[in-house]
Write an enzyme that holds these catalytic residues in place. Structure first.
Site: not given
Length: 444
Positions: A126, A166
C-alpha cells in the site's frame, strides 16, 4: 502468555501511535488463534508471526511540488511493501490528508490476506501521500503526481510492485503517474493498474470493487435460499465502490435508498437515481448535496447519520472505522440482517463483534472488496499478454473469483468449527496460502 498475545504486544510496543495498524493486527491474530495455537511450537521457532506482521520494506520520502501561485509545497510520500511471498506487491495509492505510515501499514497488512483470497499470484502492499487532490487544479495534481513518481519509480515495476488507485487516486492521477514512470524508465509495462483504456487499462476495472462486493453478497444470500430482489440497501460513500455497488445491486433487483459523502447523506425513498449521482461525482466532481436539486423528492442531511435509515442490507463503502457500535445497534434495531464491507475496515472492532454476537451476516472487507485488486491482477495479465479482453470476459472472471472467495471463506470457517463466521473464515483462508509460501521459501 500465548504466542498470539506476545506478538500483538510487540506490535503495539514497536509501532506506537499506529492505532489502525494495531486494530488490524489484533483482529487478524485473534481470529487466527484456532490455527496458531495448533501450530504454536513450529510458528514460534520460525518467528512466523513476527515476520507476518512486519513489512518487508517501508519507503518514506518527501514530495516537493509547485502550486498555481508559484509557492513550493511539500508533502510526505510512502510505499509499504508488506509481503511478497505469493507474488509482487500489489495495493493502491491513497491521496488524502489523513494518510500516515500507520494507516498504510494497516492497509498493506489487510491487503496481504485480501490478495491471497483472490487465488491470484499477488503479494500485499500500500502507499500514498497526505496530499489532498480536492480543490486542486489539474496542473497542480499533475505536478504532485510527477514529483511523487520521481521517487517512487525506483521501488516499483511490473514484476516487483504494481500500485493501483485508492481514495483520491482515479483515472486522472493514474494517468499522470504512469506518464512520469514511462518518462523516467523508458518502459511501457503493466506497472500501474487502473490505467486508461487507451494505454493498457482493463474494461470493468472501474466497476470491479463495487460489482464484486454485490456478487459476494449475492452468494451469502443464495446460501440461505434468499436473493437481492426487493431488498432495501444502504451504501455509504459516493466514489467508484459505492457507485458501482449501487449499480449492480439495482441490476439484481435491490432498492438502494441512500448514499453519502464527507459532508452528508442523501435519502431517496424511491431508489437512488444513479445517472444523477454519476453526473455529480464523475463529471462535475461536486458535492452529493447537489442531488436534491435534480431529485427534489429526495432528502439531504448534513453530517453523519446514514446508518439510521431502515434497511435489509448495509454496504459501508467509504473509509475505515466509519461504522461504530452505536451504528451497528441502530442497523440491527431497524431490521438490517446483512453487512458487507466495500471499504477497508469500515466497521470498528466493537461493531464487528456486535454483528457476530447478534446474528447479523457479516463479510469483512478483505473478502468482500477483493474484486478491485482481483481485476487489477487481471489487468496485469492482459498487459503481460499484450491483449485486451471484453467487458463481459473480465466481468465473468470477476464473478467467478468472488464466488470462489465466498466458497473458500465459508469452507475455512466450517473446517474450524465456526460455520458462518466469515471474519475467521476470511483470515484463515488468506493466512493458509501465505504461510505455506513463507515456509517453503525459508527464513527471508
Amino acid at each position: 502468555m500465548s504466542y498470539v498475545d506476545e506478538v500483538y504486544e510487540k506490535v503495539v510496543a514497536q509501532n506506537p501511535s499506529e492505532k489502525e495498524f494495531h486494530q488490524a493486527v489484533k483482529e487478524v491474530l485473534d481470529s487466527l488463534r484456532l490455527v496458531i495455537d495448533a501450530n504454536e511450537d513450529e510458528y514460534r521457532k520460525m518467528a512466523l508471526l513476527e515476520r507476518l506482521v512486519e513489512p518487508e520494506r517501508v519507503i518514506s520520502f518527501r514530495v516537493p511540488w509547485v502550486d498555481d501561485k508559484g509557492q513550493v509545497q511539500v508533502n510526505k510520500g510512502f510505499r509499504v511493501q508488506f509481503n511478497s511471498a505469493i507474488g509482487p506487491y500489489k495495493g493502491g495509492l491513497r491521496l488524502h490528508p489523513s494518510v500516515n505510515q500507520g494507516i498504510l501499514k494497516f492497509l498493506g497488512f489487510e491487503q496481504v490476506f485480501k490478495n491471497s483470497l483472490t487465488g491470484l499470484p499477488i503479494g500485499g502492499g500500500k502507499g500514498g501521500s497526505n496530499f489532498d487532490p480536492k480543490g486542486k487544479s489539474d496542473r497542480e495534481v499533475m505536478a504532485f503526481c510527477q514529483s511523487f513518481m520521481t521517487e517512487l519509480f525506483k521501488y516499483i515495476g511490473a514484476d516487483q510492485d504494481v500500485p493501483a488507485g485508492d481514495i483520491g487516486v482515479g483515472g486522472r492521477e493514474i494517468g499522470y503517474l504512469y506518464g512520469q514512470y514511462k518518462r523516467l524508465t523508458g518502459l511501457y509495462e503493466g506497472v500501474l493498474t487502473g490505467k486508461g483504456l487507451t494505454y493498457g487499462g482493463s474494461l470493468a476495472r472501474k466497476e470491479a470493487t463495487g460489482y464484486g462486493l454485490v456478487y459476494i453478497v449475492d452468494e451469502m444470500l443464495k446460501a440461505r435460499g434468499l436473493s437481492l430482489e426487493g431488498k432495501t440497501v444502504l451504501v455509504s460513500g459516493s466514489g467508484n465502490v459505492a457507485i458501482y455497488a449501487t449499480e449492480k445491486a439495482q441490476q439484481l433487483g435491490a432498492k438502494v435508498v441512500a448514499l453519502c459523502d464527507s459532508t452528508g447523506y442523501i435519502y431517496d425513498k424511491d431508489g437512488i437515481q444513479l445517472d444523477v449521482v454519476k453526473d455529480i461525482k464523475e463529471v462535475r466532481r461536486a458535492r452529493l448535496s447537489e442531488y436534491v436539486k435534480a431529485v427534489p423528492t429526495a432528502v439531504y442531511t448534513e453530517g453523519k447519520g446514514i446508518w439510521s435509515i431502515p434497511c435489509d442490507i448495509a454496504l459501508p463503502c467509504a473509509t475505515q472505522n466509519e461504522l461504530d457500535l452505536e451504528d451497528a445497534k441502530t442497523l440491527k434495531a431497524n431490521g438490517c440482517f446483512l453487512v458487507a464491507e466495500g471499504a477497508n475496515m469500515p466497521s470498528t472492532r466493537e461493531a464487528t463483534d456486535f454483528y457476530l454476537e447478534n446474528g447479523i451476516l457479516f463479510m469483512p472487507g478483505k473478502a468482500a472488496n477483493a474484486g478491485g485488486v482481483a481485476t487489477s491482477a487481471l489487468e496485469m495479465t492482459q498487459n503481460s499478454e499484450r491483449l485486451s479482453w471484453s467487458f463481459e470476459e473480465v466481468d465473468a472472471k470477476l464473478h467467478d473469483i468472488m464466488v470462489n472467495i465466498y466458497a473458500k471463506v465459508a469452507d475455512a470457517a466450517k473446517r474450524y468449527g465456526v460455520e458462518g463466521n466469515y471474519v475467521v473464515g476470511a483470515n484463515i483462508a488468506g493466512f493458509e496460502k501465505v504461510v505455506d509460501a513463507m515456509k517453503a521459501q525459508g527464513i527471508v
